[in-house]
Motif scaffolding. Structure first.
Motif, PDB file in Angstrom:
ATOM      1  N   TYR A 195      -3.833  -6.400  -0.780  1.00 23.69           N
ATOM      2  CA  TYR A 195      -3.510  -4.975  -0.649  1.00 23.69           C
ATOM      3  C   TYR A 195      -4.048  -4.396   0.656  1.00 23.69           C
ATOM      4  CZ  TYR A 195      -1.703  -4.610  -5.400  1.00 23.69           C
ATOM      5  OH  TYR A 195      -0.933  -4.739  -6.538  1.00 23.69           O
ATOM      6  N   GLY A 198      -1.678  -5.775   3.264  1.00 25.42           N
ATOM      7  CA  GLY A 198      -0.250  -5.588   3.003  1.00 25.42           C
ATOM      8  C   GLY A 198       0.533  -6.886   3.061  1.00 25.42           C
ATOM      9  N   GLU A 202       3.232  -3.541  -0.303  1.00 23.61           N
ATOM     10  CA  GLU A 202       2.962  -2.401   0.569  1.00 23.61           C
ATOM     11  C   GLU A 202       1.448  -2.232   0.713  1.00 23.61           C
ATOM     12  OE1 GLU A 202       3.930   2.413   0.800  1.00 23.61           O
ATOM     13  OE2 GLU A 202       4.953   1.108  -0.663  1.00 23.61           O
ATOM     14  N   LYS A 203       0.995  -2.041   1.929  1.00 15.23           N
ATOM     15  CA  LYS A 203      -0.437  -1.879   2.176  1.00 15.23           C
ATOM     16  C   LYS A 203      -0.964  -0.702   1.367  1.00 15.23           C
ATOM     17  CE  LYS A 203      -3.721  -1.660   6.018  1.00 15.23           C
ATOM     18  NZ  LYS A 203      -3.868  -1.756   7.488  1.00 15.23           N
ATOM     19  N   ASP A 204      -2.081  -0.926   0.662  1.00 11.44           N
ATOM     20  CA  ASP A 204      -2.618   0.108  -0.216  1.00 11.44           C
ATOM     21  C   ASP A 204      -4.144   0.002  -0.197  1.00 11.44           C
ATOM     22  OD1 ASP A 204      -3.452   1.717  -2.389  1.00 11.44           O
ATOM     23  OD2 ASP A 204      -1.581   1.354  -3.480  1.00 11.44           O
ATOM     24  N   LYS A 206      -6.337   2.130  -1.145  1.00 12.05           N
ATOM     25  CA  LYS A 206      -6.981   2.618  -2.363  1.00 12.05           C
ATOM     26  C   LYS A 206      -7.093   1.498  -3.395  1.00 12.05           C
ATOM     27  CE  LYS A 206      -6.675   6.136  -5.989  1.00 12.05           C
ATOM     28  NZ  LYS A 206      -5.877   7.255  -6.557  1.00 12.05           N
ATOM     29  N   LEU A 207      -5.989   0.759  -3.582  1.00  8.42           N
ATOM     30  CA  LEU A 207      -6.022  -0.366  -4.509  1.00  8.42           C
ATOM     31  C   LEU A 207      -6.952  -1.463  -4.010  1.00  8.42           C
ATOM     32  CD1 LEU A 207      -2.415  -0.957  -5.916  1.00  8.42           C
ATOM     33  CD2 LEU A 207      -4.519  -0.556  -7.213  1.00  8.42           C
ATOM     34  N   ALA A 236      -9.923   4.669   3.332  1.00  4.77           N
ATOM     35  CA  ALA A 236      -9.660   5.045   1.941  1.00  4.77           C
ATOM     36  C   ALA A 236     -10.854   5.707   1.268  1.00  4.77           C
ATOM     37  CB  ALA A 236      -9.221   3.825   1.116  1.00  4.77           C
TER      38      ALA A 236
END
Length: 262
Positions: A195, A198, A202-204, A206-207, A236
């Motif tokens: 994460y 990505g 999709e780059k995340d 928060k996750l 984040a």
């Protein structure tokens, strides 16, 4: 990759007339008679356990193998697995990876998840067999389908790195997630990286932070270090140098191999 699964199975759930408790209560002479004269596979298996562990008898790996082989030849899966383990580790003699592979394969073909995982490791590392990543993946998949967390993790590694198979980040994420949801800290860390970067998703951030936190709570040092970076850079999270240093310190205390720990 994770280590070869090495837990020996000590007990067998018996379905025949002689119960497990009855087997344990028999004298060594009565047990030997049941195993020899009646060719009882459960008695043979339990004698193998006794000789392997030195329970009530002098420890003797050769006798353990002899009794396991008698039980294993009658299809007792635990005896097949234990023989594979004895030959792999070389208890009482030198390792014999070919014999180990043969016995693990018999147990694995009966659905034994530990044997399936060990076969995957042997094919991946070329021990007792020619190295074959396709076979390794096949046996890992069988174990992973039964929920074996180390097999799920190793499949994630293979797909993430493209080791011997076509690289596939989506499949890597799928397998890391299965292992991560079972609480595996290394899988949680690797899922966080997927994460974070990505890869196939999709780059995340928060996750990524959430999965790093789960692994960090289990004292996984790389996850703790990466949380430190996120707090230092304000990724984040609100930038917090004090929190960053706290995570760096924890990572170093848990064995992180990094210049910041020197």
């Amino acid at each position: 990759m994770k280590k070869l699964y090495t837990i020996i199975l000590f007990f067998l759930f018996l379905t025949n007339a002689v119960s497990a408790q009855d087997i344990k209560n028999l004298s060594i002479n009565d047990l030997s008679n049941l195993a020899s004269e009646q060719n009882d596979p459960e008695a043979q298996f339990y004698l193998g356990v006794m000789y392997e562990q030195g329970k009530g008898v002098e420890q003797d790996y050769e006798k353990a193998k002899q009794w396991y082989e008698k039980a294993a030849s009658q299809g007792i899966v635990e005896a097949q697995f234990n023989l594979g383990q004895i030959y792999y580790t070389g208890m009482g003699s030198s390792p014999d990876y070919v014999q180990s592979k043969n016995w693990f394969e018999k147990a694995a073909s009966q659905g034994d998840v530990d044997a399936q995982f060990n076969l995957g490791m042997m094919y991946e590392n070329g021990r007792g067999v020619e190295q074959d990543f396709t076979q390794a993946k096949t046996w890992y998949e069988k174990a992973a389908a039964q929920g074996f967390v180390d097999a799920q993790f190793n499949l994630g590694i293979m797909y993430d790195t493209g080791e011997g198979i076509e690289q596939n980040y989506a499949k890597a994420k799928e397998w890391f997630e299965k292992a991560a949801l079972q609480g595996d800290a290394e899988a949680q860390t690797n899922l966080a990286w997927i994460y974070y970067e990505g890869k196939g998703v999709e780059k995340d951030l928060k996750l990524a932070k959430e999965w790093f936190e789960r692994a960090a709570a289990q004292d996984q040092p790389e996850a703790q270090y990466n949380l430190g970076i996120m707090y230092e850079d304000g990724n984040a999270v609100k930038r917090d140098p004090e929190q960053a240093q706290k995570w760096y310190k924890k990572a170093c205390e848990n064995g992180l191999d990094s210049e910041i720990c020197k």
